[in-house]
Scaffold this motif. Structure first.
Motif, PDB file in Angstrom:
ATOM      1  N   UNK A 248      84.574  49.289 -53.519  1.00 49.42           N
ATOM      2  CA  UNK A 248      84.113  50.378 -54.379  1.00 49.42           C
ATOM      3  C   UNK A 248      82.656  50.135 -54.718  1.00 49.42           C
ATOM      4  N   UNK A 249      81.843  51.175 -54.570  1.00 46.04           N
ATOM      5  CA  UNK A 249      80.424  51.058 -54.913  1.00 46.04           C
ATOM      6  C   UNK A 249      80.134  52.049 -56.026  1.00 46.04           C
ATOM      7  N   UNK A 250      79.634  51.535 -57.143  1.00 44.57           N
ATOM      8  CA  UNK A 250      79.330  52.391 -58.292  1.00 44.57           C
ATOM      9  C   UNK A 250      77.807  52.415 -58.468  1.00 44.57           C
ATOM     10  N   UNK A 251      77.240  53.600 -58.215  1.00 45.01           N
ATOM     11  CA  UNK A 251      75.779  53.657 -58.339  1.00 45.01           C
ATOM     12  C   UNK A 251      75.275  55.030 -57.948  1.00 45.01           C
ATOM     13  N   UNK A 252      74.007  55.114 -57.762  1.00 44.21           N
ATOM     14  CA  UNK A 252      73.410  56.378 -57.330  1.00 44.21           C
ATOM     15  C   UNK A 252      73.276  57.358 -58.493  1.00 44.21           C
ATOM     16  N   UNK A 310      92.882  48.130 -57.384  1.00 48.55           N
ATOM     17  CA  UNK A 310      93.209  48.214 -55.955  1.00 48.55           C
ATOM     18  C   UNK A 310      92.057  48.001 -54.999  1.00 48.55           C
ATOM     19  N   UNK A 311      90.955  47.441 -55.504  1.00 45.20           N
ATOM     20  CA  UNK A 311      89.836  47.171 -54.585  1.00 45.20           C
ATOM     21  C   UNK A 311      89.715  45.662 -54.330  1.00 45.20           C
ATOM     22  N   UNK A 312      89.160  45.330 -53.162  1.00 45.67           N
ATOM     23  CA  UNK A 312      88.945  43.909 -52.838  1.00 45.67           C
ATOM     24  C   UNK A 312      87.554  43.445 -53.253  1.00 45.67           C
ATOM     25  N   UNK A 313      86.708  44.410 -53.622  1.00 46.96           N
ATOM     26  CA  UNK A 313      85.362  44.051 -54.082  1.00 46.96           C
ATOM     27  C   UNK A 313      84.691  45.279 -54.671  1.00 46.96           C
ATOM     28  N   UNK A 314      83.842  45.065 -55.660  1.00 47.46           N
ATOM     29  CA  UNK A 314      83.106  46.161 -56.289  1.00 47.46           C
ATOM     30  C   UNK A 314      81.627  45.798 -56.318  1.00 47.46           C
ATOM     31  N   UNK A 315      80.774  46.751 -55.940  1.00 48.40           N
ATOM     32  CA  UNK A 315      79.317  46.564 -56.068  1.00 48.40           C
ATOM     33  C   UNK A 315      78.819  47.600 -57.064  1.00 48.40           C
ATOM     34  N   UNK A 316      77.968  47.144 -57.952  1.00 48.62           N
ATOM     35  CA  UNK A 316      77.543  48.045 -59.028  1.00 48.62           C
ATOM     36  C   UNK A 316      76.044  47.935 -59.268  1.00 48.62           C
ATOM     37  N   UNK A 345      70.235  45.388 -58.951  1.00 50.12           N
ATOM     38  CA  UNK A 345      69.292  46.450 -59.360  1.00 50.12           C
ATOM     39  C   UNK A 345      69.503  46.883 -60.814  1.00 50.12           C
ATOM     40  N   UNK A 346      69.662  48.196 -61.051  1.00 52.28           N
ATOM     41  CA  UNK A 346      69.779  48.679 -62.446  1.00 52.28           C
ATOM     42  C   UNK A 346      70.975  48.048 -63.153  1.00 52.28           C
TER      43      UNK A 346
END
Ligand SMILES: NC(=O)C1=CN([C@@H]2O[C@H](COP(=O)(O)OP(=O)(O)OC[C@H]3O[C@@H](n4cnc5c(N)ncnc54)[C@H](OP(=O)(O)O)[C@@H]3O)[C@@H](O)[C@H]2O)[C@H](O)CC1
Ligand SMILES: [K+]
Length: 499
Positions: A248-252, A310-316, A345-346
């Motif tokens: 899961x990527x949380x950003x933008x 349910x995720x194996x990794x998260x980038x934020x 980053x932020x």
């Protein structure tokens, strides 16, 4: 390959002599000969060579180097730049061998004589000071170094350029500006610092017979291609998308959609099975065409925070914005303590107020700051960080129990227990917007595919930088290289390094 401080180097010498019965004169002979053969790549038969010999064992190496070159028939002028009384111990023994071999040397009386000699020379070999230098250069070295640096000759340094401190932490110095340095046994910390590395020029390491087994572990080493080949995960033929990690990527944000798009695409290009993106709905039309394989998830009850299960990794953090109203995302991510989390980053700016809470997390937490972001996180100045990156990143990683990837021309990857690896791959073409987003995508992906998070981070940094190097070798330039080029270049790098 270990990275050492001066003290650790002296300790290695002592252990080598005690454990293997190697005495100082043998080590000096080995060092001088190994350095000579390493330097021959930069020397032609017709060259006139000046060898500058200082007061300590670095000077002793110089006598061995001058003798070896003269024995090979090269045109060498050996200059002892300190009075005879200063040549002692093993260096004096090798001076006697040099003289007994029938070779002349010149004793520095005035810098005019040396200036004339340097004026006639093609190559200058700096065997004046090595790891024994303390503080700023004293005379006559300051004059000599300035004379050498202003001449248009090939400048080669032995072990490290005279005047450069071996260790981090010293910013005020004057030094021999080498084109190439032949490092003895193990690179010193200063070969990796932004303000001292340029004085080395290109460098490589020569082995002098010290047995690696008995050596103390400095817990600091260079991560290279062999390490990557050894630890990059095999992709088994029967795998399915679920087995390579669901990320899961949380950003933008509407004004910065590209960052999270590049993170998502880089992650998929690096082998992630499934990538979901949580972003501002207005940003989706700009992201989706660039990475059709990604899915999108909405924030729960319309907020910014999606369901984190349910995720194996998260980038934020990439392109997320620094609006403090969004700090609830950080709180939720920290509470989700079961999932490996990468913050960049932020996200690093928003994380600042929650550092003590990180200890609650059980799964790995990875922070990937450049020096500016690390300054904000740690409260140190950028200058302090660049002056002593090894100790500052080690202290922070140990204090907060995190993996810290301190990005730069030499990226230092520190594990929560303070062990460090350095990646020196990459080039100035990466000093552009988006590079960090691409790296975060690679790291997220490898973190989900590798048992050992530290290997995943070390390999990810290496693959990121090496891809940029391969692209610049094959036609790109450091000017035109885009972060998105690196994403497309990853396939070749993976082919090269995965067995
Ligand atoms: N296993 C190995 O790595 C081996 C390395 N070798 C070489 O040995 C040197 C280290 O030798 P060492 O004698 O300990 O130190 P240096 O040769 O670097 O320099 C010592 C002299 O430097 C003078 N000094 C110190 N600071 C300054 C300064 N700021 N300005 C001027 N001069 C300075 C000091 O003189 P003092 O009068 O101040 O005491 C010393 O005389 C290592 O780098 C390798 O090249 C061995 O050859 C083989 C094994
Ligand atoms: K030197």
């Amino acid at each position: 390959m270990d990275i050492v401080t001066a003290q650790e180097m002296y300790e290695r010498d002592r252990v080598a002599m005690e454990a293997a019965g190697l005495d100082g004169k043998m080590l000096m002979e080995n060092a001088g000969r190994a350095v000579t053969y390493d330097l021959l790549r930069h020397i032609r038969k017709e060259h006139t060579i000046v060898v500058l010999i200082g007061a300590g064992n670095n000077g002793g190496d110089g006598f061995v180097i001058a003798r070896t070159l003269l024995n090979l028939g090269y045109d060498v002028e050996a200059w002892q730049v300190v009075p005879d009384a200063k040549i002692t111990g093993d260096a004096e023994a090798h001076k006697r061998i040099f003289q007994a071999s029938g070779h002349p040397y010149r004793l520095l009386k005035s810098s005019e004589d040396l200036n004339t000699s340097l004026g006639r020379a093609d190559v200058c070999i700096d065997a004046m000071l090595g790891i024994g230098v303390k503080g700023r250069l004293k005379e006559p070295y300051v004059d000599i170094v300035r004379l050498c640096n202003e001449k248009s000759i090939v400048r080669l340094a032995v072990d490290l350029p005279s005047g450069v401190p071996a260790d981090e932490g010293q910013e005020d110095f004057e030094a021999f500006q080498a084109h190439y340095t032949s490092i003895i046994e193990a690179p010193k910390q200063s070969a990796f610092l932004q303000h001292t590395q340029p004085y080395y020029g290109e460098w490589s390491v020569v082995e002098i017979g010290i047995p690696p087994k008995q050596l103390p572990d400095p817990r600091r080493r260079l991560w290279d291609g062999a390490d990557v080949k050894r630890t990059l995960p095999e992709r088994d033929a029967h795998s399915h998308k679920g087995s390579h990690g669901k990320g899961l990527i949380i950003g933008g944000s509407p004004l910065m959609p590209g960052s999270v798009a590049m993170t998502a695409r880089a992650s998929l290009r690096s082998g992630a099975g499934l990538i979901a993106v949580s972003t501002d709905p207005e940003a989706i039309p700009a992201i989706s065409p660039y990475v059709q394989e990604a899915t999108f998830v909405e924030g729960r009850d319309g907020g910014q925070v999606p369901d984190l299960e349910g995720y194996d990794g998260i980038a934020f953090g990439m392109g997320f914005g620094r609006d403090s109203k969004k700090e609830n995302v950080v709180e939720r991510l920290i509470e989700e303590k079961e999932t490996p989390l990468l913050v960049d980053a932020d996200g690093l700016y928003l994380l600042k107020g929650f550092l003590p809470a990180l200890e609650k997390r059980e799964a790995p937490t990875v922070l990937t700051p450049h020096p500016g972001e690390f300054a904000h996180l740690s409260g140190l100045s950028i200058k302090e960080i660049l002056n002593s990156p090894f100790s500052h990143s080690k202290n922070f990683a140990e204090e907060h129990g995190v993996y810290l990837v301190l990005k730069g021309p030499s990226t230092i990857i520190t594990s929560p227990d303070g062990e460090q690896r350095v990646d020196i791959s990459g080039n100035a073409g990466l000093a552009k917007g988006g590079s960090g987003d691409v790296l975060s995508g690679i790291l997220l992906s490898l973190m989900m595919q590798t048992e050992d998070v530290w290997d995943a981070l070390s390999n990810g940094c290496f693959l990121h930088g090496t891809t940029a190097d391969l692209l610049v070798q094959d036609g790109h330039s450091k000017v035109d290289l885009l972060a998105s080029d690196v994403i497309e270049g990853l396939s070749r790098t993976f082919r090269t390094f995965s067995s």
